[in-house]
Design an enzyme around this catalytic site. Sequence first.
Site, PDB file in Angstrom:
ATOM      1  CB  ILE A 130      28.112  -5.973  -9.609  1.00 37.86           C
ATOM      2  CG1 ILE A 130      27.651  -4.710  -8.845  1.00 37.86           C
ATOM      3  CG2 ILE A 130      29.390  -5.693 -10.411  1.00 37.86           C
ATOM      4  CD1 ILE A 130      28.661  -4.156  -7.880  1.00 37.86           C
ATOM      5  CG  HIS A 162      24.018   6.162 -11.485  1.00 40.37           C
ATOM      6  ND1 HIS A 162      23.994   5.096 -10.599  1.00 40.37           N
ATOM      7  CD2 HIS A 162      24.528   7.209 -10.800  1.00 40.37           C
ATOM      8  CE1 HIS A 162      24.487   5.501  -9.444  1.00 40.37           C
ATOM      9  NE2 HIS A 162      24.808   6.774  -9.538  1.00 40.37           N
TER      10      HIS A 162
END
Length: 193
Positions: A97, A114
Amino acid sequence: MATLTGLNKTKTAVFISGKGSNLKSLIKFSKIKDSPISIELIISSNLKAKGLKYGKIFKIKKKVFDFKNKNISENRLISTLKKNEIKMIFLAGFMKILSKNFIKRFKGKILNIHPSLLPKYKGLNTHRRALDNNEKYSGCTVHFVNSKLDSGKIILQKKVKVLKNETEETLAKKILVEEHKLYPKAILKIFNL
Ligand code: GRF
C-alpha cells in the site's frame, strides 16, 4: 492521426509483486504503434516476483524495493521515477500500500487493476468472497488510485458470468483473461483515444 514514436509517448512504470501477466499484456500494448505509452521501468516489491523476467525478455529496466521501511523505499522509488522521467504509474498485482504522500505526488497519475466489480470486494480474496456470496456476476475494474484502498474513480469495468460449479481457480483464470484486455482499454480511455 499523427503517429506516436518512442519519443513522444508518455513514460510510465509498472509496479508488480508476483506473476506479472498484466505487466506482460501492458508491455505488448505499449509496443503497438499508436499506443500512447512507453514502459520505461518495472518496479517490484518482491525480489522473487516471476514478472521480473519480463525486464530481461523485453529489455526494460527493473528495480526492487522491499518496502521493509516504507519511507526509505518510497524516497528511493521517487528518485528512480524522477530520474527516468516517469509520468504515469500502473499498479498490476502490486501488493504494497503506497503512502498518502506518494499518492498525492502522483495525483491522478496512478492506475490499478482489481479483480472484482468495485465497489464490491475491495482488498484480498475477491473470488472466494464473490463465490461465497453466490454472486451471479463478477469481473474486474481499472480505477485511479486514491488514498483509500481500491476506492478511486472507476475508469472501466468488465463483467463475467459466474457459472455453476465455478471454483476460485476457474473464476480467477477467466477474469485474468479479461484483465489483460481491460487495462489497455482503460489507458486508451484516459488518453481520450
Ligand atoms: C490480478 O488478478 C490483479 O487484478 C490483482 O493481482 C493479480 C495479478 O496478476 N491485483 P499478475 O501478476 O498480473 O499475473
